[in-house]
Design a protein around this motif. Structure first.
Motif, PDB file in Angstrom:
ATOM      1  N   ARG A 374     -15.963   9.169 -46.405  1.00  0.00           N
ATOM      2  CA  ARG A 374     -15.200   8.249 -46.039  1.00  0.00           C
ATOM      3  C   ARG A 374     -13.817   8.245 -46.573  1.00  0.00           C
ATOM      4  O   ARG A 374     -13.286   9.064 -47.352  1.00  0.00           O
ATOM      5  CB  ARG A 374     -15.649   6.909 -47.215  1.00  0.00           C
ATOM      6  CG  ARG A 374     -15.142   5.608 -46.874  1.00  0.00           C
ATOM      7  CD  ARG A 374     -15.933   4.498 -47.634  1.00  0.00           C
ATOM      8  NE  ARG A 374     -17.122   4.326 -47.177  1.00  0.00           N
ATOM      9  CZ  ARG A 374     -17.849   3.598 -47.595  1.00  0.00           C
ATOM     10  NH1 ARG A 374     -17.941   2.990 -49.055  1.00  0.00           N
ATOM     11  NH2 ARG A 374     -19.298   3.337 -46.791  1.00  0.00           N
ATOM     12  N   TRP A 398      -7.514  -3.242 -54.404  1.00  0.00           N
ATOM     13  CA  TRP A 398      -8.645  -3.021 -53.291  1.00  0.00           C
ATOM     14  C   TRP A 398      -9.019  -1.545 -53.040  1.00  0.00           C
ATOM     15  O   TRP A 398     -10.382  -1.385 -53.362  1.00  0.00           O
ATOM     16  CB  TRP A 398      -7.876  -3.388 -51.991  1.00  0.00           C
ATOM     17  CG  TRP A 398      -8.676  -2.806 -50.839  1.00  0.00           C
ATOM     18  CD1 TRP A 398      -9.675  -3.857 -50.060  1.00  0.00           C
ATOM     19  CD2 TRP A 398      -8.495  -1.945 -49.941  1.00  0.00           C
ATOM     20  NE1 TRP A 398     -10.080  -3.040 -48.984  1.00  0.00           N
ATOM     21  CE2 TRP A 398      -9.515  -1.999 -48.839  1.00  0.00           C
ATOM     22  CE3 TRP A 398      -7.897  -0.669 -49.949  1.00  0.00           C
ATOM     23  CZ2 TRP A 398      -9.606  -0.911 -48.020  1.00  0.00           C
ATOM     24  CZ3 TRP A 398      -7.982   0.457 -49.128  1.00  0.00           C
ATOM     25  CH2 TRP A 398      -8.857   0.244 -47.878  1.00  0.00           C
ATOM     26  N   THR A 401     -11.811  -1.248 -56.054  1.00  0.00           N
ATOM     27  CA  THR A 401     -12.972  -1.829 -55.627  1.00  0.00           C
ATOM     28  C   THR A 401     -13.784  -0.924 -54.566  1.00  0.00           C
ATOM     29  O   THR A 401     -14.820  -0.857 -54.855  1.00  0.00           O
ATOM     30  CB  THR A 401     -12.678  -3.067 -55.246  1.00  0.00           C
ATOM     31  OG1 THR A 401     -12.120  -3.843 -56.219  1.00  0.00           O
ATOM     32  CG2 THR A 401     -14.104  -3.853 -54.742  1.00  0.00           C
ATOM     33  N   GLN A 402     -13.029  -0.751 -53.794  1.00  0.00           N
ATOM     34  CA  GLN A 402     -13.815   0.289 -52.597  1.00  0.00           C
ATOM     35  C   GLN A 402     -14.263   1.577 -53.047  1.00  0.00           C
ATOM     36  O   GLN A 402     -15.383   2.028 -52.665  1.00  0.00           O
ATOM     37  CB  GLN A 402     -12.923   0.424 -51.430  1.00  0.00           C
ATOM     38  CG  GLN A 402     -12.608  -0.616 -50.748  1.00  0.00           C
ATOM     39  CD  GLN A 402     -13.334  -1.755 -50.238  1.00  0.00           C
ATOM     40  OE1 GLN A 402     -14.543  -1.315 -49.717  1.00  0.00           O
ATOM     41  NE2 GLN A 402     -13.474  -2.932 -50.595  1.00  0.00           N
ATOM     42  N   GLU A 404     -15.238   2.211 -56.226  1.00  0.00           N
ATOM     43  CA  GLU A 404     -16.602   1.900 -57.067  1.00  0.00           C
ATOM     44  C   GLU A 404     -17.730   1.922 -56.054  1.00  0.00           C
ATOM     45  O   GLU A 404     -18.792   2.186 -56.419  1.00  0.00           O
ATOM     46  CB  GLU A 404     -16.139   0.652 -57.677  1.00  0.00           C
ATOM     47  CG  GLU A 404     -15.054   0.660 -58.890  1.00  0.00           C
ATOM     48  CD  GLU A 404     -15.769   1.546 -60.182  1.00  0.00           C
ATOM     49  OE1 GLU A 404     -16.921   1.768 -60.142  1.00  0.00           O
ATOM     50  OE2 GLU A 404     -15.028   1.495 -61.201  1.00  0.00           O
ATOM     51  N   GLN A 405     -17.591   1.423 -54.994  1.00  0.00           N
ATOM     52  CA  GLN A 405     -18.750   1.152 -54.101  1.00  0.00           C
ATOM     53  C   GLN A 405     -18.861   2.430 -53.160  1.00  0.00           C
ATOM     54  O   GLN A 405     -19.733   2.241 -52.227  1.00  0.00           O
ATOM     55  CB  GLN A 405     -18.509   0.012 -53.061  1.00  0.00           C
ATOM     56  CG  GLN A 405     -18.030  -1.296 -53.860  1.00  0.00           C
ATOM     57  CD  GLN A 405     -17.650  -2.374 -52.924  1.00  0.00           C
ATOM     58  OE1 GLN A 405     -17.713  -2.246 -51.578  1.00  0.00           O
ATOM     59  NE2 GLN A 405     -17.688  -3.719 -53.420  1.00  0.00           N
ATOM     60  N   SER A 406     -18.081   3.490 -53.360  1.00  0.00           N
ATOM     61  CA  SER A 406     -18.328   4.662 -52.449  1.00  0.00           C
ATOM     62  C   SER A 406     -18.573   6.026 -53.461  1.00  0.00           C
ATOM     63  O   SER A 406     -18.255   7.045 -52.810  1.00  0.00           O
ATOM     64  CB  SER A 406     -16.932   4.987 -51.753  1.00  0.00           C
ATOM     65  OG  SER A 406     -16.476   3.813 -51.273  1.00  0.00           O
ATOM     66  N   ARG A 407     -19.106   5.987 -54.414  1.00  0.00           N
ATOM     67  CA  ARG A 407     -19.382   6.870 -55.412  1.00  0.00           C
ATOM     68  C   ARG A 407     -20.254   7.921 -54.874  1.00  0.00           C
ATOM     69  O   ARG A 407     -20.574   9.003 -55.397  1.00  0.00           O
ATOM     70  CB  ARG A 407     -19.993   6.430 -56.903  1.00  0.00           C
ATOM     71  CG  ARG A 407     -18.945   5.860 -57.563  1.00  0.00           C
ATOM     72  CD  ARG A 407     -19.320   5.587 -58.984  1.00  0.00           C
ATOM     73  NE  ARG A 407     -18.243   4.764 -59.813  1.00  0.00           N
ATOM     74  CZ  ARG A 407     -17.318   5.219 -60.542  1.00  0.00           C
ATOM     75  NH1 ARG A 407     -17.516   6.487 -60.484  1.00  0.00           N
ATOM     76  NH2 ARG A 407     -16.529   4.598 -61.065  1.00  0.00           N
ATOM     77  N   ASP A 408     -21.212   7.419 -53.733  1.00  0.00           N
ATOM     78  CA  ASP A 408     -22.209   8.491 -53.124  1.00  0.00           C
ATOM     79  C   ASP A 408     -21.565   9.029 -51.962  1.00  0.00           C
ATOM     80  O   ASP A 408     -22.293   9.929 -51.355  1.00  0.00           O
ATOM     81  CB  ASP A 408     -23.413   7.735 -52.623  1.00  0.00           C
ATOM     82  CG  ASP A 408     -23.205   6.678 -51.559  1.00  0.00           C
ATOM     83  OD1 ASP A 408     -22.094   6.258 -51.618  1.00  0.00           O
ATOM     84  OD2 ASP A 408     -24.082   6.253 -51.065  1.00  0.00           O
ATOM     85  N   CYS A 411     -14.722  11.315 -50.562  1.00  0.00           N
ATOM     86  CA  CYS A 411     -13.715  10.283 -50.271  1.00  0.00           C
ATOM     87  C   CYS A 411     -12.338  10.972 -49.927  1.00  0.00           C
ATOM     88  O   CYS A 411     -11.765  11.881 -51.015  1.00  0.00           O
ATOM     89  CB  CYS A 411     -13.529   9.279 -51.326  1.00  0.00           C
ATOM     90  SG  CYS A 411     -14.893   8.237 -51.262  1.00  0.00           S
TER      91      CYS A 411
END
Length: 586
Positions: A374, A398, A401-402, A404-408, A411
């Protein structure tokens, strides 16, 4: 682990052939071939160095030896496995472009005479190579197209990142030229009168500029810049037919895409001048009419005064040129909108920006390059004044937050500014926006071990910095520019070493052009001439911008942020087959 089954491979070939209108048999044969390192030219095989003096202090360029990858262990913090090359597999291969500075050098909306006032302070206002920026960009696109398969693993290029400063002087025409060149749409790099160069480099009395027909009588001639008869005419002769990037590309704002010369607010005087018929010859005229206008109101009455001043020539120090409405100065949201006027291939439409960006005015975005990777595109540019930037609090929150939702996912973060230029706190009077500087931003990224790289530009040099905390960290990768020597960009590859570590390989790329300046008419010939002119910038040491060997061809090691074996070989093969099919279709 193993790759696609025979049934899965055949299904993949059938679907991809239908999607790209390719022969299933031909595509299947191509995809059945194992990946092999690409053989296209890069700085792994050859470098470009300063050559002998030709006349005065002016030097030509020569080829030098290639540079192998240098391992860097700053983030890993321990000795790397010597057998990692035997087991590595590619996770993502991409291009990285920055600071392309596409220039309409004939536009009245340029402030070249300011170099007379102070060449060091205003060096970016004029370069001898200004008329050839489209040619340089096209030659760089050709180099990246040639490198569509990795020189390390043979993986196909999956995406390209553009980290800002694309349109040099905020011109709608420059914006269109940059997008079209990356897309492979022919560009004729001329404005105003057809087939006639009307910029200051054709004016005999502009002795402060490099005039290729006869540079004598000014600083450039005294330095030894050569006569290059016909150069300006060759530069506007079109079209320039770039091959287009071989993969989808994504863009963010740079300070030159935000403010005038990346530094000043845009006045009503300047907007009027940019589309008008009067181009400045004297810096005093610019300082009084344009730069002085930044203190003026942008009210309708002021705009009328500005228009009358420009229309009837009330200010001295200008020459008459052919007006061109295409030179209009774009608004911030129009920068995003222009990226939607683009072919589907290479895509994506919007190049990272979405309809939600247009609707909201938000200038940052996220996208999934693959199911495993990502990318976050930020706008770090100051909206008020100054070339450097910061991260506005809204984006900062922002991004947290994003992430946090992309740890898998692995990035990547994109921005124009780097950690050395992220401290601009300029705000409009009364504004309460919080602007986060480099220290806070780096700390934010270090909170997420799956952030593996931060790609940026701005400083026009190759530089790689390690950021670590404990046993984790990420790499900050800054690439050079297309306007200043060495006129280099790069390719970047994320690799799983299958030993609990991963590597990021950076390979510096010269544009595909001759080493020596020439009288040739092709865009590659003109790009080569541009590079030689750029290498003779006497205001600073242009070879400093190459960076050290540790900033060029490198292997950047770091701990794997999670168990990378969860990314199956089959998933990677399917991903690479899709990219290979797209490359074949182009």
């Amino acid at each position: 682990m193993s790759g696609l089954s025979r049934r899965g491979f055949l299904a993949s070939v059938s679907a991809l052939a239908a999607a790209w209108q390719l022969s299933p048999a031909a595509l299947g044969t191509a995809l059945a071939q194992p990946l092999a390192p690409g053989q296209a030219l890069s700085t792994l095989q050859r470098t470009i160095l300063q050559g002998p003096v030709a006349q005065g202090s002016y030097r030509t360029l020569v080829t030098g030896p290639g540079e192998p990858y240098i391992p860097r262990l700053d983030v890993l913090g321990r000795t790397a496995n010597p057998d990692r090359a035997r087991s590595r597999r590619s996770l993502l291969y991409l291009g990285h472009l920055s600071d392309m500075h596409v220039i309409d050098s004939q536009s009245p909306g340029r402030i070249e005479p300011m170099i007379v006032q102070d060449h060091s302070a205003w060096a970016s206002a004029f370069h001898p190579q200004d008329p050839m920026t489209v040619h340089v960009l096209a030659a760089m696109v050709k180099a990246l197209s040639d490198l569509r398969t990795s020189p390390l693993t043979g993986a196909p290029m999956a995406a390209a990142m553009v980290t800002g400063d694309s349109a040099d002087m905020h011109s709608d025409l420059e914006l269109r030229w940059y997008i079209d060149t990356l897309d492979g749409v022919p560009v004729t790099p001329n404005s105003g009168l057809a087939d006639v160069y009307e910029g200051i480099q054709s004016w005999a009395d502009a002795t402060w500029a490099y005039r290729p027909e006869d540079p004598a009588g000014g600083d450039f001639g005294d330095y030894g810049f050569p006569r290059m008869p016909g150069l300006l005419e060759r530069a506007i002769r079109g079209p320039v037919e770039s091959p287009g990037l071989p993969a989808p590309w994504y863009a963010v704002y740079g300070n030159h895409d935000t403010l005038l010369l990346g530094t000043f607010g845009i006045s009503s005087q300047f907007r009027t001048m940019a589309v008008g018929d009067r181009k400045a010859l004297a810096w005093q005229a610019l300082a009084g009419d344009v730069l002085g206008g930044y203190a003026a109101t942008a009210s309708p009455i002021q705009r009328l005064v500005d228009a009358l001043d420009q229309r009837f020539g009330l200010s001295p120090g200008y020459r008459t040129v052919t007006p061109d409405a295409r030179r209009r100065i774009f608004e911030q949201r129009e920068f995003m909108a222009a990226h939607f006027v683009t072919p589907i291939n290479p895509g994506p439409v919007g190049h990272g920006f979405t309809q939600a960006n247009l609707d909201s005015g938000e200038t940052w975005w996220q996208a999934d390059l693959t199911p495993q990777v990502r990318v976050f595109g930020l706008d770090t540019c100051n909206q008020v004044a100054g070339p450097d930037g910061a991260v506005p609090d809204e984006q900062f929150r922002w991004l947290r937050t994003q992430l946090e939702q992309s740890r898998d996912k692995l990035c990547l973060v994109l921005s124009h500014h780097n950690s050395l230029t992220l401290e601009n706190q300029a705000l409009r009077p009364g504004a309460t926006t919080v602007l986060h500087g480099a220290e806070e931003f780096v700390d934010l990224l270090l909170d997420f071990p799956n952030v593996v790289a931060w790609l940026n530009g701005h400083t026009h040099l190759n530089q790689i910095l390690a950021h670590s905390r404990g046993k984790a960290g990420f790499w900050e990768i800054t690439t050079a520019s297309c306007i200043d020597f060495p006129q280099q960009q790069q390719v970047v590859e994320l690799v799983d070493n299958r030993d609990g570590t991963m590597s990021i390989f950076t390979t510096v790329v010269d544009h595909a052009s001759p080493i020596a300046a020439s009288t040739g008419t092709s865009y590659t010939d003109l790009a080569g001439t541009s590079r030689e002119l750029a290498a003779n910038d006497w205001i600073e040491n242009p070879f400093m911008r190459r960076g050290s060997p540790l900033d060029r061809n490198t292997e950047l090691l770091l701990p794997a942020p999670f168990d990378l074996s969860t990314i199956s070989d089959a998933a990677l093969e399917a991903q690479q087959n899709a990219a290979r099919a797209r490359v074949l279709a182009r």
